[in-house]
Design a protein around this motif. Sequence first.
Motif, PDB file in Angstrom:
ATOM      1  N   ASP A  92       0.821  -1.210   0.000  1.00 31.43           N
ATOM      2  CA  ASP A  92       0.000   0.000   0.000  1.00 31.43           C
ATOM      3  C   ASP A  92       0.854   1.259   0.000  1.00 31.43           C
ATOM      4  OD1 ASP A  92       1.058  -0.187   2.481  1.00 31.43           O
ATOM      5  OD2 ASP A  92      -0.828  -0.039   3.572  1.00 31.43           O
ATOM      6  N   ASP A  93       2.118   1.135  -0.443  1.00 34.15           N
ATOM      7  CA  ASP A  93       3.099   2.213  -0.565  1.00 34.15           C
ATOM      8  C   ASP A  93       3.702   2.620   0.764  1.00 34.15           C
ATOM      9  OD1 ASP A  93       3.286   5.644  -1.619  1.00 34.15           O
ATOM     10  OD2 ASP A  93       4.718   4.041  -1.915  1.00 34.15           O
ATOM     11  N   GLY A  94       2.964   2.539   1.865  1.00 27.92           N
ATOM     12  CA  GLY A  94       3.525   2.874   3.165  1.00 27.92           C
ATOM     13  C   GLY A  94       3.533   4.340   3.519  1.00 27.92           C
ATOM     14  N   TRP A  95       3.404   5.227   2.528  1.00 25.64           N
ATOM     15  CA  TRP A  95       3.445   6.673   2.784  1.00 25.64           C
ATOM     16  C   TRP A  95       2.059   7.212   3.074  1.00 25.64           C
ATOM     17  CZ3 TRP A  95       7.624   9.335   3.849  1.00 25.64           C
ATOM     18  CH2 TRP A  95       8.853   8.908   3.357  1.00 25.64           C
ATOM     19  N   LYS A  96       1.957   8.078   4.100  1.00 30.16           N
ATOM     20  CA  LYS A  96       0.707   8.780   4.419  1.00 30.16           C
ATOM     21  C   LYS A  96       1.032  10.245   4.628  1.00 30.16           C
ATOM     22  CE  LYS A  96      -1.807   5.170   6.907  1.00 30.16           C
ATOM     23  NZ  LYS A  96      -2.384   4.825   8.214  1.00 30.16           N
ATOM     24  N   ILE A  97       0.187  11.116   4.110  1.00 31.67           N
ATOM     25  CA  ILE A  97       0.381  12.542   4.346  1.00 31.67           C
ATOM     26  C   ILE A  97      -0.380  12.920   5.615  1.00 31.67           C
ATOM     27  CG2 ILE A  97      -1.527  13.196   2.812  1.00 31.67           C
ATOM     28  CD1 ILE A  97       0.210  15.719   2.163  1.00 31.67           C
ATOM     29  N   LEU A  98       0.344  13.481   6.581  1.00 33.50           N
ATOM     30  CA  LEU A  98      -0.277  13.900   7.840  1.00 33.50           C
ATOM     31  C   LEU A  98      -0.698  15.359   7.796  1.00 33.50           C
ATOM     32  CD1 LEU A  98       2.087  12.173  10.422  1.00 33.50           C
ATOM     33  CD2 LEU A  98      -0.015  11.311   9.386  1.00 33.50           C
ATOM     34  N   HIS A  99       0.053  16.169   7.076  1.00 30.38           N
ATOM     35  CA  HIS A  99      -0.288  17.590   6.919  1.00 30.38           C
ATOM     36  C   HIS A  99       0.265  18.054   5.578  1.00 30.38           C
ATOM     37  CE1 HIS A  99      -0.748  21.845   7.656  1.00 30.38           C
ATOM     38  NE2 HIS A  99      -1.382  21.571   8.789  1.00 30.38           N
ATOM     39  N   PRO A 100      -0.572  18.617   4.687  1.00 33.17           N
ATOM     40  CA  PRO A 100      -0.103  18.981   3.351  1.00 33.17           C
ATOM     41  C   PRO A 100       0.685  20.283   3.307  1.00 33.17           C
ATOM     42  CG  PRO A 100      -2.390  19.545   3.578  1.00 33.17           C
ATOM     43  CD  PRO A 100      -2.001  18.837   4.853  1.00 33.17           C
ATOM     44  N   GLY A 101       0.735  21.018   4.425  1.00 26.84           N
ATOM     45  CA  GLY A 101       1.436  22.298   4.426  1.00 26.84           C
ATOM     46  C   GLY A 101       0.534  23.419   3.945  1.00 26.84           C
ATOM     47  N   ILE A 102       0.973  24.655   4.166  1.00 23.04           N
ATOM     48  CA  ILE A 102       0.240  25.840   3.738  1.00 23.04           C
ATOM     49  C   ILE A 102       1.257  26.813   3.154  1.00 23.04           C
ATOM     50  CG2 ILE A 102      -1.268  27.748   4.433  1.00 23.04           C
ATOM     51  CD1 ILE A 102      -2.094  26.158   6.860  1.00 23.04           C
TER      52      ILE A 102
END
Length: 198
Positions: A92-102
């Motif tokens: 499942d790729d293993g990567w998760k975005i927790l905060h996309p930034g601003i």
Amino acid sequence: VIEELGVLEFATHEVPLSSRYSPESCNPITECKPLSNGEKMCTYSWHNLLKDNPNPEDVEEVCGFVPVGTYYNDVFMYGVDCLRYADMACVDDGWKILHPGITFGGPGLIPSERYGHGAAMLNETTMAIFGGYSQGCEDYCDDLWMFDLVKLKWSKQETVEGPGERWKFSMIAGSSSDIYIFGGHRLWHGFSRDKQCR
């Protein structure tokens, strides 16, 4: 650079605008990214200018500015315990975005985009970052931020007097949630108290 009465000064360079100059065609677009908690965060982006005009010189002629690079302030997590077979990548790729930034940090809501900063885990739920180089800091940063990995929120830690603006230093967290930094670099900005490393 010019010399005037024994003092070196920067001279302005007047360049006439291109006949292609059209700032109304250089507006940012809104980009939205999903957060791991189901919400989404939207921000402005100028990536479309480079996508439509891969040559930065074209962007300069049309927009009057040059996008020279992209700094980020997003937070990703990689799950090393993901499902994998042998030495293959995670299923499942293993990567998760927790905060996309601003863009530009909000401003003041989260750390501005930067690089060369220090980051350390204080405990299982809190990541600290300090310093780095950022356009939002007008060069080197001396701000301290905490990211809550449960609430997925940033908070700025106000400090009275810290080690000074710097980047490319070492940073670790101690067993009692203390932060230690060593070394680093910054350009010389004179004897002003607020520009000295301590």
